[in-house]
Design a protein around this motif. Structure first.
Motif, PDB file in Angstrom:
ATOM      1  N   ALA A 137     -10.745   5.924  12.666  1.00 19.20           N
ATOM      2  CA  ALA A 137     -11.145   6.946  11.697  1.00 19.20           C
ATOM      3  C   ALA A 137     -10.286   8.192  11.820  1.00 19.20           C
ATOM      4  O   ALA A 137     -10.053   8.903  10.835  1.00 19.20           O
ATOM      5  CB  ALA A 137     -12.619   7.307  11.876  1.00 19.20           C
ATOM      6  N   ILE A 138      -9.833   8.494  13.029  1.00 22.79           N
ATOM      7  CA  ILE A 138      -8.871   9.582  13.246  1.00 22.79           C
ATOM      8  C   ILE A 138      -7.547   8.949  13.647  1.00 22.79           C
ATOM      9  O   ILE A 138      -7.466   8.180  14.613  1.00 22.79           O
ATOM     10  CB  ILE A 138      -9.351  10.557  14.336  1.00 22.79           C
ATOM     11  N   VAL A 139      -6.522   9.267  12.873  1.00 28.78           N
ATOM     12  CA  VAL A 139      -5.174   8.777  13.152  1.00 28.78           C
ATOM     13  C   VAL A 139      -4.343   9.959  13.612  1.00 28.78           C
ATOM     14  O   VAL A 139      -4.452  11.064  13.060  1.00 28.78           O
ATOM     15  CB  VAL A 139      -4.540   8.140  11.895  1.00 28.78           C
ATOM     16  N   GLY A 140      -3.533   9.773  14.631  1.00 36.03           N
ATOM     17  CA  GLY A 140      -2.723  10.885  15.111  1.00 36.03           C
ATOM     18  C   GLY A 140      -1.511  10.415  15.869  1.00 36.03           C
ATOM     19  O   GLY A 140      -1.450   9.270  16.339  1.00 36.03           O
ATOM     20  N   GLY A 141      -0.544  11.301  15.980  1.00 35.64           N
ATOM     21  CA  GLY A 141       0.676  10.977  16.700  1.00 35.64           C
ATOM     22  C   GLY A 141       1.676  12.100  16.584  1.00 35.64           C
ATOM     23  O   GLY A 141       1.318  13.255  16.307  1.00 35.64           O
ATOM     24  N   PHE A 142       2.949  11.751  16.769  1.00 34.46           N
ATOM     25  CA  PHE A 142       4.009  12.756  16.785  1.00 34.46           C
ATOM     26  C   PHE A 142       5.130  12.364  15.831  1.00 34.46           C
ATOM     27  O   PHE A 142       5.353  11.180  15.565  1.00 34.46           O
ATOM     28  CB  PHE A 142       4.550  12.917  18.208  1.00 34.46           C
ATOM     29  N   GLY A 143       5.787  13.366  15.307  1.00 29.20           N
ATOM     30  CA  GLY A 143       6.891  13.131  14.389  1.00 29.20           C
ATOM     31  C   GLY A 143       7.589  14.431  14.084  1.00 29.20           C
ATOM     32  O   GLY A 143       7.400  15.445  14.779  1.00 29.20           O
ATOM     33  N   ARG A 144       8.391  14.430  13.033  1.00 24.84           N
ATOM     34  CA  ARG A 144       9.120  15.633  12.642  1.00 24.84           C
ATOM     35  C   ARG A 144       8.670  16.086  11.257  1.00 24.84           C
ATOM     36  O   ARG A 144       8.703  15.305  10.307  1.00 24.84           O
ATOM     37  CB  ARG A 144      10.628  15.375  12.641  1.00 24.84           C
ATOM     38  N   GLU A 158      -8.687   9.372   8.263  1.00 20.04           N
ATOM     39  CA  GLU A 158      -8.225   8.405   7.266  1.00 20.04           C
ATOM     40  C   GLU A 158      -9.424   7.616   6.765  1.00 20.04           C
ATOM     41  O   GLU A 158     -10.103   6.937   7.539  1.00 20.04           O
ATOM     42  CB  GLU A 158      -7.184   7.466   7.869  1.00 20.04           C
ATOM     43  N   LYS A 159      -9.698   7.714   5.453  1.00 18.28           N
ATOM     44  CA  LYS A 159     -10.845   7.017   4.881  1.00 18.28           C
ATOM     45  C   LYS A 159     -10.538   5.579   4.489  1.00 18.28           C
ATOM     46  O   LYS A 159     -11.430   4.745   4.402  1.00 18.28           O
ATOM     47  CB  LYS A 159     -11.347   7.765   3.637  1.00 18.28           C
ATOM     48  N   GLY A 160      -9.273   5.288   4.203  1.00 18.90           N
ATOM     49  CA  GLY A 160      -8.917   3.976   3.692  1.00 18.90           C
ATOM     50  C   GLY A 160      -8.883   3.980   2.176  1.00 18.90           C
ATOM     51  O   GLY A 160      -9.543   4.788   1.527  1.00 18.90           O
ATOM     52  N   SER A 161      -8.106   3.071   1.604  1.00 17.62           N
ATOM     53  CA  SER A 161      -7.895   3.058   0.160  1.00 17.62           C
ATOM     54  C   SER A 161      -8.423   1.808  -0.538  1.00 17.62           C
ATOM     55  O   SER A 161      -8.403   1.728  -1.758  1.00 17.62           O
ATOM     56  CB  SER A 161      -6.397   3.195  -0.139  1.00 17.62           C
ATOM     57  N   ASP A 162      -8.869   0.816   0.235  1.00 16.10           N
ATOM     58  CA  ASP A 162      -9.491  -0.375  -0.350  1.00 16.10           C
ATOM     59  C   ASP A 162     -10.584  -0.847   0.604  1.00 16.10           C
ATOM     60  O   ASP A 162     -10.785  -0.242   1.667  1.00 16.10           O
ATOM     61  CB  ASP A 162      -8.460  -1.476  -0.606  1.00 16.10           C
ATOM     62  N   THR A 163     -11.288  -1.894   0.238  1.00 18.06           N
ATOM     63  CA  THR A 163     -12.443  -2.313   1.040  1.00 18.06           C
ATOM     64  C   THR A 163     -12.067  -2.603   2.486  1.00 18.06           C
ATOM     65  O   THR A 163     -12.730  -2.137   3.419  1.00 18.06           O
ATOM     66  CB  THR A 163     -13.097  -3.561   0.414  1.00 18.06           C
ATOM     67  N   ALA A 164     -10.986  -3.349   2.684  1.00 16.26           N
ATOM     68  CA  ALA A 164     -10.593  -3.726   4.044  1.00 16.26           C
ATOM     69  C   ALA A 164     -10.217  -2.508   4.881  1.00 16.26           C
ATOM     70  O   ALA A 164     -10.654  -2.370   6.033  1.00 16.26           O
ATOM     71  CB  ALA A 164      -9.425  -4.705   3.993  1.00 16.26           C
ATOM     72  N   SER A 165      -9.416  -1.601   4.299  1.00 19.52           N
ATOM     73  CA  SER A 165      -8.982  -0.440   5.076  1.00 19.52           C
ATOM     74  C   SER A 165     -10.122   0.559   5.280  1.00 19.52           C
ATOM     75  O   SER A 165     -10.186   1.247   6.296  1.00 19.52           O
ATOM     76  CB  SER A 165      -7.792   0.250   4.401  1.00 19.52           C
ATOM     77  N   ARG A 166     -11.041   0.639   4.327  1.00 17.11           N
ATOM     78  CA  ARG A 166     -12.190   1.536   4.506  1.00 17.11           C
ATOM     79  C   ARG A 166     -13.070   1.066   5.657  1.00 17.11           C
ATOM     80  O   ARG A 166     -13.570   1.870   6.440  1.00 17.11           O
ATOM     81  CB  ARG A 166     -13.001   1.617   3.205  1.00 17.11           C
ATOM     82  N   LEU A 167     -13.253  -0.233   5.761  1.00 21.68           N
ATOM     83  CA  LEU A 167     -14.021  -0.768   6.882  1.00 21.68           C
ATOM     84  C   LEU A 167     -13.277  -0.542   8.196  1.00 21.68           C
ATOM     85  O   LEU A 167     -13.882  -0.173   9.211  1.00 21.68           O
ATOM     86  CB  LEU A 167     -14.295  -2.256   6.670  1.00 21.68           C
ATOM     87  N   LYS A 168     -11.983  -0.761   8.181  1.00 20.80           N
ATOM     88  CA  LYS A 168     -11.173  -0.563   9.388  1.00 20.80           C
ATOM     89  C   LYS A 168     -11.274   0.874   9.885  1.00 20.80           C
ATOM     90  O   LYS A 168     -11.413   1.122  11.094  1.00 20.80           O
ATOM     91  CB  LYS A 168      -9.710  -0.917   9.090  1.00 20.80           C
TER      92      LYS A 168
END
Length: 317
Positions: free
Chosen positions: A97-104, A116-126
């Motif tokens: 439910a919380i995505v995080g990391g490092f980048g530029r 991250e809420k997800g954009s379809d049924t599978a990702s929302r459940l994930k």
């Protein structure tokens, strides 16, 4: 196919007529429909503009929850180069439910995290619809501590209805995890900036949004409880969510007036989902300016400014 909110029905009807005319023209079953299409497009644009000029708090809540609204992963894809996500809280497990990391971010190394809420049924459940469990907030603490160790600013993108209220989450210390994450935000010796990109719900939001600068998208919401939850408590009737939304002052415009937030990122007429790229770029500009303003401050100055900011909320009103 574009999805419409209930109050957008007049616009949906007009845009449906436009699509029907275009389909007929493509099949060769209609001629000289361009003028009619142009008239309908102008009428639909005006209807949409009229609606969004006078949105109620409840309508803004619906816009903030629109399923096509750009999510955390969309912002990361557009704004963060070389993004490397980190997983796990080193205590129990991973929480998607919380995505995080490092980048530029525009050439500057940063830590970025968000719901991250997800954009379809599978990702929302994930992603559990963006409702984090204790391990999600403990992961956020781990990310913030790592960012401070390397002197990297932290960017938080908030979009959650609230922390997950399940029994397992409570058994693993949900309240304590939220409190420690909020404390980690407040105690950071590096700049941190947050943007409410959809819903900012309760402690689930503040846990990663107790930052030097807090911004909201124009049609996002930020509240101590959802309108439905407030209505259930106050009137024992969740159907009165519209009344609760009006009384709670949850819109960006109200919260800027009360100095809960520091600024508003504009959205196109019709909401962020109609021109996602433009909204994401605008949010990036606001974050970049905030980091530039905070970049010259020492660690003690950043902590003091952050504490003063939150202690001042509600005073002098």
């Amino acid at each position: 196919m574009r999805s419409y909110l209930e109050f957008e029905k007049p616009v949906a009807d007009l845009e449906g007529q436009i699509q029907e005319l275009r389909t007929l023209a493509e099949k060769g079953e209609a001629v000289d429909v361009q003028d009619e299409i142009a008239k309908l497009e102008a009428k639909a644009a005006q209807a949409l503009n009229d609606l969004y000029q006078k949105l109620t708090p409840w309508q803004k809540t619906q816009v903030a929850r629109h399923p096509d609204r750009p999510h955390f992963t969309d912002y990361v894809a557009a704004l963060i180069e070389d993004f490397t996500p980190l997983a796990g809280d080193r205590a129990f497990g991973e929480d998607a439910a919380i995505v995080g990391g490092f980048g530029r971010f525009r050439g500057q190394p940063v830590c970025v995290m968000g719901h991250e809420k997800g954009s379809d049924t599978a990702s929302r459940l994930k992603h559990n619809f963006g409702m984090a469990k204790p391990e999600g907030y403990r992961k956020a603490v781990r990310l913030m501590e790592t960012a401070e160790r390397f002197g990297l600013p932290v960017i938080s993108l908030v979009d959650t209805a609230g922390a997950y209220p399940g029994i397992g989450a409570e058994e693993r210390g949900q309240a304590e995890a939220i409190a420690r994450s909020t404390d980690a935000c407040l105690g950071l010796g590096v700049p941190n900036v947050s943007v409410i990109i959809g819903e900012g719900g309760s402690g689930g939001a503040i846990a990663i949004a107790a930052t030097n600068r807090v911004y909201m998208l124009e049609h996002s919401i930020y509240s101590v409880i959802s309108p439905e939850g407030a209505a259930s408590i106050l009137w024992r009737d969740s159907a009165r969510a519209q009344d609760a939304a009006t009384g709670m002052k949850i819109t960006a415009q109200d919260l800027l007036k009360f100095k809960v937030i520091d600024g508003i990122v504009g959205e196109p007429v019709g909401g962020a989902h109609r021109e996602s790229e433009k909204v994401i770029a605008a949010a990036g500009d606001v974050v970049a300016q905030a980091l530039a303003d905070l970049g010259e401050m020492t660690s003690d100055q950043l902590r003091d400014a952050r504490h003063d900011k939150f202690l001042a909320i509600g005073r002098g009103l």
